[in-house]
Structures are given as C-alpha cells and as structure tokens.
Design a protein around this motif. Structure first.
Motif, short mmCIF file in Angstrom:
data_model
loop_
_atom_site.label_atom_id
_atom_site.label_comp_id
_atom_site.label_asym_id
_atom_site.label_seq_id
_atom_site.Cartn_x
_atom_site.Cartn_y
_atom_site.Cartn_z
N MET A 106 0.88 -1.21 0.22
CA MET A 106 0.04 -0.02 -0.05
C MET A 106 1.17 1.23 -0.10
SD MET A 106 -3.24 -0.31 0.00
CE MET A 106 -4.72 -1.49 0.53
N VAL A 107 1.92 1.25 0.71
CA VAL A 107 2.72 2.46 0.91
C VAL A 107 3.58 2.66 -0.48
CG1 VAL A 107 5.11 3.27 2.00
CG2 VAL A 107 3.04 2.29 3.41
N MET A 108 3.93 1.78 -1.24
CA MET A 108 4.55 1.61 -2.37
C MET A 108 3.48 2.04 -3.44
SD MET A 108 7.43 0.87 -1.56
CE MET A 108 8.44 0.81 -3.10
N ALA A 109 2.47 1.78 -3.47
CA ALA A 109 1.53 2.15 -4.50
C ALA A 109 0.97 3.66 -4.22
CB ALA A 109 0.27 1.12 -4.44
N ALA A 110 0.74 3.68 -2.99
CA ALA A 110 0.51 5.30 -2.62
C ALA A 110 1.44 6.34 -2.95
CB ALA A 110 -0.18 5.32 -1.03
N THR A 111 2.75 5.85 -2.64
CA THR A 111 3.73 6.88 -2.98
C THR A 111 4.03 7.10 -4.48
OG1 THR A 111 5.10 6.02 -1.10
CG2 THR A 111 6.50 7.26 -2.83
N ALA A 112 3.33 6.05 -5.30
CA ALA A 112 3.69 6.29 -6.67
C ALA A 112 2.42 7.03 -7.18
CB ALA A 112 3.52 5.01 -7.37
N LEU A 113 1.26 7.07 -6.48
CA LEU A 113 0.23 7.72 -6.81
C LEU A 113 0.52 9.29 -6.58
CD1 LEU A 113 -2.67 8.60 -7.52
CD2 LEU A 113 -3.04 7.79 -5.16
N LEU A 114 1.00 9.67 -5.42
CA LEU A 114 1.51 10.95 -5.20
C LEU A 114 2.51 11.58 -6.24
CD1 LEU A 114 1.54 11.38 -1.37
CD2 LEU A 114 -0.26 11.52 -2.98
N LYS A 115 3.42 10.81 -6.73
CA LYS A 115 4.26 11.11 -7.84
C LYS A 115 3.38 11.71 -9.07
CE LYS A 115 8.63 8.55 -6.81
NZ LYS A 115 9.18 7.63 -7.17
N GLU A 116 2.20 10.82 -9.38
CA GLU A 116 1.43 11.24 -10.46
C GLU A 116 0.39 12.26 -10.00
OE1 GLU A 116 -0.66 7.80 -12.05
OE2 GLU A 116 1.36 6.53 -11.88
N THR A 117 0.05 12.22 -8.97
CA THR A 117 -1.17 13.12 -8.65
C THR A 117 -1.17 13.53 -7.29
OG1 THR A 117 -2.77 11.59 -9.80
CG2 THR A 117 -3.64 13.37 -8.48
N PRO A 118 -0.17 14.92 -7.19
CA PRO A 118 0.13 15.32 -5.92
C PRO A 118 -0.78 15.35 -4.78
CG PRO A 118 1.42 16.37 -7.46
CD PRO A 118 0.18 15.48 -8.17
N LYS A 119 -1.93 16.03 -5.31
CA LYS A 119 -3.24 16.11 -4.23
C LYS A 119 -4.42 15.51 -4.73
CE LYS A 119 -1.34 19.72 -1.83
NZ LYS A 119 -0.72 19.12 -0.57
N PRO A 120 -4.31 14.03 -4.49
CA PRO A 120 -5.41 13.26 -5.17
C PRO A 120 -6.72 13.39 -4.36
CG PRO A 120 -3.88 11.86 -3.94
CD PRO A 120 -3.37 13.13 -3.85
N SER A 121 -7.90 13.26 -4.94
CA SER A 121 -9.21 13.10 -4.27
C SER A 121 -9.23 11.87 -3.56
CB SER A 121 -10.43 13.52 -5.16
OG SER A 121 -10.41 12.38 -6.02
N GLU A 122 -10.44 11.68 -2.80
CA GLU A 122 -10.51 10.42 -2.18
C GLU A 122 -11.21 9.55 -3.23
OE1 GLU A 122 -13.82 8.04 0.62
OE2 GLU A 122 -13.63 10.11 0.98
N ALA A 123 -11.68 9.86 -4.23
CA ALA A 123 -12.14 8.92 -5.46
C ALA A 123 -10.82 8.30 -6.22
CB ALA A 123 -13.18 9.54 -6.34
N GLU A 124 -9.92 9.40 -6.33
CA GLU A 124 -8.56 8.85 -7.00
C GLU A 124 -7.73 8.03 -6.36
OE1 GLU A 124 -7.60 12.96 -9.77
OE2 GLU A 124 -7.58 13.21 -7.54
N ILE A 125 -7.71 8.23 -5.03
CA ILE A 125 -7.03 7.39 -4.12
C ILE A 125 -7.63 6.14 -4.13
CG2 ILE A 125 -6.11 6.72 -1.86
CD1 ILE A 125 -6.24 9.84 -1.17
N ARG A 126 -8.84 5.84 -3.93
CA ARG A 126 -9.51 4.52 -3.89
C ARG A 126 -9.34 3.75 -5.16
NH1 ARG A 126 -12.61 3.54 0.35
NH2 ARG A 126 -12.93 5.28 1.76
#
Length: 160
Positions: A106-126
């Motif tokens: 989860m940490v690895m995936a979430a870290t990659a998300l923030l590289k792509e989308t620095p301020k993701p919405s709840e829907a984008e995170i899910r």
C-alpha cells in the motif's frame, strides 16, 4: 542466469533460474523481507515495489526482467536519516494499518500515486489503490493516510 540491478540505491547481483520471480529474488536472495507475498497472482498488491520509478507487482515479473533496473522496496522508502518517509508516517499517524501485511505494498502504491497526482481526491486514491487488497482496515484510514501524506488537511480516525 546472472543478473545485476540496483536495489534501494545499491548495486546487487545474483544467480537465478530463468523462472525465478522478482519477489523471490528480493525476499530470498537479498533478504529484504518487507516485500510480502500474498497471492502470487498479481491480485493483492502485497508485493508492490518500484521498478524504474513505476509501481510493479513483483510477483508478476521474472527476476531476469529486472536486469539493469532501479528497484525500490519498502526498505528503501525511509528518509536518509532512517526516519520514516512522509507516507510511512502518515500510515502510522492515521492508523492506516492493522495486521500490517498489506502495508508495504500500500505504501509503495500510494507513494507512486502522489508522484502522478500530488493532491488526489478520495475517489482518485480509492481508484488507484484498487489493485491492493487489505483484509483488515476497510480502507478508510488508508485513504486518510494518503491524503495526509499529500499535505491535505485530514482528521485522523482514532484506532479502534
């Protein structure tokens, strides 16, 4: 087959059979056991690592396919001084884990998300974390942890 790559900033090499999965090379040959094996079918995401900067489920990659790659595992996520990364700290602060088995992925995936989308919405995170399964938390606090790590104002949910 001889393989060479950089793992967590260090050059590593080893001898593997052509069928050796990257997750097995990481866990058994390199003894980096933070990368977990959950399903061996790419469904759970517990084995997520970064390969050349992209999140990859390491149970779906042969070790020989990582020849020359830059690999980051959960052990490589800490800050230079050994303290937890912002994402790791957010998971702790927001109680985004229970048993902890899925947490490295989860940490690895979430870290990659923030590289792509620095301020993701709840829907984008899910949506982004759909490929990572947690059997304990219900995801609410994981989402809060990702929002917190991104600098968004969240009220952490108390551990139950």
């Amino acid at each position: 087959m001889k393989i060479e790559m950089h793992v967590n900033g260090r050059p590593v090499s080893g001898e593997v059979e052509g069928r050796t999965l990257l997750v097995d090379f990481i866990r058994h040959d390199l003894r980096l056991t933070g990368t977990h094996v959950g399903c061996d079918t790419t469904q759970c995401g517990a084995c997520t690592i970064h390969m050349d900067g992209a999140p990859v489920k390491s149970c779906s990659v042969l070790a020989v396919e990582a020849q020359g790659a830059q690999i980051t595992t959960i052990e490589g996520m800490a800050n230079a001084d050994g303290s937890m990364s912002a994402m790791q700290q957010a998971f702790q602060d927001c109680h985004g884990l229970q048993c902890g088995y899925c947490t490295p992925g989860m940490v690895m995936a979430a870290t990659a998300l923030l590289k792509e989308t620095p301020k993701p919405s709840e829907a984008e995170i899910r949506h982004y974390l759909e490929g990572n399964i947690c059997r304990c938390t219900g995801y609410h606090n994981i989402v809060k942890a990702v929002q917190s790590a991104s600098g968004q104002d969240v009220t952490p949910v108390a551990a139950e």
